[in-house]
Scaffold this active site. Structure first.
Site, PDB file in Angstrom:
ATOM      1  N   TYR A 182       0.850  -1.195   0.000  1.00 54.21           N
ATOM      2  CA  TYR A 182       0.000   0.000   0.000  1.00 54.21           C
ATOM      3  C   TYR A 182       0.882   1.239   0.000  1.00 54.21           C
ATOM      4  O   TYR A 182       2.050   1.221   0.392  1.00 54.21           O
ATOM      5  CB  TYR A 182      -0.965   0.010   1.185  1.00 54.21           C
ATOM      6  CG  TYR A 182      -0.351   0.340   2.524  1.00 54.21           C
ATOM      7  CD1 TYR A 182      -0.290   1.653   2.997  1.00 54.21           C
ATOM      8  CD2 TYR A 182       0.156  -0.666   3.341  1.00 54.21           C
ATOM      9  CE1 TYR A 182       0.261   1.952   4.231  1.00 54.21           C
ATOM     10  CE2 TYR A 182       0.705  -0.379   4.581  1.00 54.21           C
ATOM     11  CZ  TYR A 182       0.758   0.928   5.023  1.00 54.21           C
ATOM     12  OH  TYR A 182       1.305   1.221   6.248  1.00 54.21           O
ATOM     13  N   CYS A 183       0.309   2.348  -0.502  1.00 54.98           N
ATOM     14  CA  CYS A 183       0.983   3.646  -0.501  1.00 54.98           C
ATOM     15  C   CYS A 183      -0.008   4.672   0.037  1.00 54.98           C
ATOM     16  O   CYS A 183      -0.844   4.352   0.887  1.00 54.98           O
ATOM     17  CB  CYS A 183       1.500   4.002  -1.895  1.00 54.98           C
ATOM     18  SG  CYS A 183       0.214   4.112  -3.160  1.00 54.98           S
ATOM     19  N   ARG A 184       0.064   5.898  -0.438  1.00 55.07           N
ATOM     20  CA  ARG A 184      -0.861   6.922   0.048  1.00 55.07           C
ATOM     21  C   ARG A 184      -2.243   6.749  -0.548  1.00 55.07           C
ATOM     22  O   ARG A 184      -3.246   6.761   0.151  1.00 55.07           O
ATOM     23  CB  ARG A 184      -0.323   8.322  -0.256  1.00 55.07           C
ATOM     24  CG  ARG A 184      -1.244   9.457   0.211  1.00 55.07           C
ATOM     25  CD  ARG A 184      -0.627  10.820  -0.070  1.00 55.07           C
ATOM     26  NE  ARG A 184      -0.414  11.033  -1.488  1.00 55.07           N
ATOM     27  CZ  ARG A 184      -1.336  11.509  -2.320  1.00 55.07           C
ATOM     28  NH1 ARG A 184      -2.540  11.813  -1.879  1.00 55.07           N
ATOM     29  NH2 ARG A 184      -1.059  11.679  -3.601  1.00 55.07           N
ATOM     30  N   GLY A 218      -2.716   4.636  -3.812  1.00 55.73           N
ATOM     31  CA  GLY A 218      -2.856   3.472  -4.672  1.00 55.73           C
ATOM     32  C   GLY A 218      -2.042   3.491  -5.938  1.00 55.73           C
ATOM     33  O   GLY A 218      -2.072   2.517  -6.697  1.00 55.73           O
ATOM     34  N   TYR A 220      -3.385   4.168   1.977  1.00 52.37           N
ATOM     35  CA  TYR A 220      -3.549   4.538   3.386  1.00 52.37           C
ATOM     36  C   TYR A 220      -4.683   5.538   3.559  1.00 52.37           C
ATOM     37  O   TYR A 220      -5.439   5.463   4.531  1.00 52.37           O
ATOM     38  CB  TYR A 220      -2.234   5.133   3.908  1.00 52.37           C
ATOM     39  CG  TYR A 220      -2.240   5.415   5.389  1.00 52.37           C
ATOM     40  CD1 TYR A 220      -2.119   4.371   6.304  1.00 52.37           C
ATOM     41  CD2 TYR A 220      -2.383   6.713   5.865  1.00 52.37           C
ATOM     42  CE1 TYR A 220      -2.131   4.622   7.669  1.00 52.37           C
ATOM     43  CE2 TYR A 220      -2.392   6.974   7.232  1.00 52.37           C
ATOM     44  CZ  TYR A 220      -2.264   5.930   8.129  1.00 52.37           C
ATOM     45  OH  TYR A 220      -2.280   6.178   9.481  1.00 52.37           O
TER      46      TYR A 220
END
Length: 457
Positions: free
Chosen positions: A420-422, A424, A449
């Site tokens: 996961y990142c901020r 997607g 996130y």
């Protein structure tokens, strides 16, 4: 005075054309490699580019100083501490460059030696008239940004510690820039999104006074506190930075911006198998996740395409592009801006190829945050360190996207990997990288996130 800022959103990079309209003499500062805009604008304004100045040896893009010198005959100039593989004019601290009829006349640039981001870093104070009490502005390179200052850790491999460079940066800021009048405009080399700093503003200009009041790194504090502050939490460095710094220092081939050759699927796969080429899918994220060539990498032209490509593709690797029809030339130019010139072609009619039942394709697996945790899964946060420190999913391990190619060996390919990142985007790029290196069970969290936080709220 003629003054123009050229801001390139996809690299958060700014360059500047400054000229004296009474003489037609001009300088170009920190140009990108594709130079047509500068040349056309200079001609339209009746200006001759006589000097191309680099505020420092850039690491995040391939500069156009050689292209400008070839096109115009302009000399190339760096700060006095620069060491290059081609002839340069060395600019001394306090040196004045007059663009008017003679010395002491017309538009004037004053050189400030400002080591800290790099040893050869300089800033350029611009005055419309040499005796103006308040300068028109100052080009601050990577020394001072709007809302931030340059990162001091890029020369660690050259034997200069981040702490040493941060101390130099502190002295440069306070003895050279902060003594300028508050009304002096600030024009930096980068804006928000650049990995050359930690928290750059989306604004592309400011003033010395506003930065004195609002920039966190310029608030009153002892030098030791400044050093601790600016050496902590910097973004992970993309893998191509060292490659670009070397090319900007030593020289590089001139840009070839022609369209890449059209290839069949068989030719593309042969390039992969016989030449070690990567298949780089630069279509929009949703198109890639719905269907893509098995083993292809991904970074969309809708995002920071070149920067992410330079993260997941090693310098010098042959590249075959999978682009929306008509976008392949843009992709090639944007790769060339970071010195990735080895584009051997693009897949002709990718939509038809991907729709062919004989084509080896995959669909990205994306999960909702309610499906977490994944049994036996390795939960990986690919955001930058400061993002991770500000809040992360329970049990997540931090491996920023920029360092993932070097740290894939820390992951177990036999166990599921959840990324996961901020929001997607980076997680899809990371998932493609792992898939291309043989990880069989890879997925990412839809919405990243932010999506998890919104769902929890």
């Amino acid at each position: 005075m003629h003054f123009a800022q050229y801001y390139l959103d996809c690299l958060s990079q700014a360059s500047y054309l400054i000229g004296d309209q009474t003489t037609g003499r001009a300088v170009l500062v920190d140009p990108r490699r594709d130079t047509d805009d500068y040349l056309q604008d200079a001609e339209a304004a009746g200006l001759r580019i006589e000097l191309v100045i680099e505020t420092h040896i850039h690491a995040d893009f391939l500069s156009g100083h050689l292209e400008i010198a070839r096109a115009t005959g302009a000399a190339i100039a760096f700060g006095e501490a620069a060491e290059t593989g081609f002839p340069i004019r060395r600019l001394r601290d306090g040196e004045r460059i007059h663009l008017g009829e003679g010395d002491g006349e017309g538009v004037t640039l004053t050189v400030l030696a400002t080591p800290g981001h790099t040893m050869e870093s300089i800033c350029l104070v611009i005055q419309e008239h040499p005796d103006d009490d308040v300068p028109f502005g100052v080009l601050t390179g990577d020394t001072l940004f709007v809302g931030d200052v340059g990162r001091p850790d890029l020369l660690s491999a050259a034997g200069h510690s981040p702490e040493e460079m941060a101390a130099r940066l502190h002295r440069s800021l306070h003895t050279k820039l902060m003594v300028l009048p508050d009304a002096t405009r600030v024009f930096p080399a980068h804006g928000a999104g650049s990995a050359c700093g930690r928290s750059l503003s989306t604004e592309t200009s400011s003033t010395i006074g506003d930065q004195r009041r609002l920039n966190y790194a310029l608030q009153p504090m002892p030098e030791a506190d400044f050093v601790r502050l600016v050496t902590a939490g910097q973004p992970a460095t993309p893998g191509y930075f060292a490659h670009d710094a070397a090319l900007n220092r030593d020289g590089h081939p001139l840009l070839d911006a022609g369209p890449p050759a059209a290839l069949t699927l068989e030719e593309a796969l042969a390039a992969r198998d016989q030449q070690g080429a990567v298949l780089l899918d630069c279509r929009p994220l949703t198109s890639y996740t719905q269907v893509h060539l098995a083993g292809s990498l991904h970074t969309s032209l809708d995002t920071r395409f070149a920067e992410y490509a330079g993260t997941v593709v090693a310098p010098g690797t042959p590249i075959v592009l999978l682009a929306a029809p008509g976008a392949e030339r843009e992709a090639r130019v944007r790769l060339a801006r970071i010195g990735y010139d080895h584009v051997i072609g693009h897949l002709a009619d990718p939509a038809a190829v991907l729709a062919d039942a004989q084509t080896p394709v995959r669909r990205s697996r994306r999960i909702h945050h309610t499906e977490l945790p994944v049994e036996g899964g390795q939960l990986i946060d690919v955001r930058n360190p400061a993002e991770y420190q500000a809040g992360a999913l329970p049990g997540a391990r931090s491996i920023p996207l920029a360092v993932l190619p070097d740290r894939m060996g820390e992951l177990d390919p036999a166990r599921p990997v959840v990324l996961y990142c901020r929001s997607g985007n980076r997680s899809v790029i990371a998932a493609a990288l792992l898939e291309a290196h043989g990880f069989g069970d890879v997925c990412d969290v839809l919405g990243g996130y932010e999506g998890v936080a919104a769902g929890a709220g």
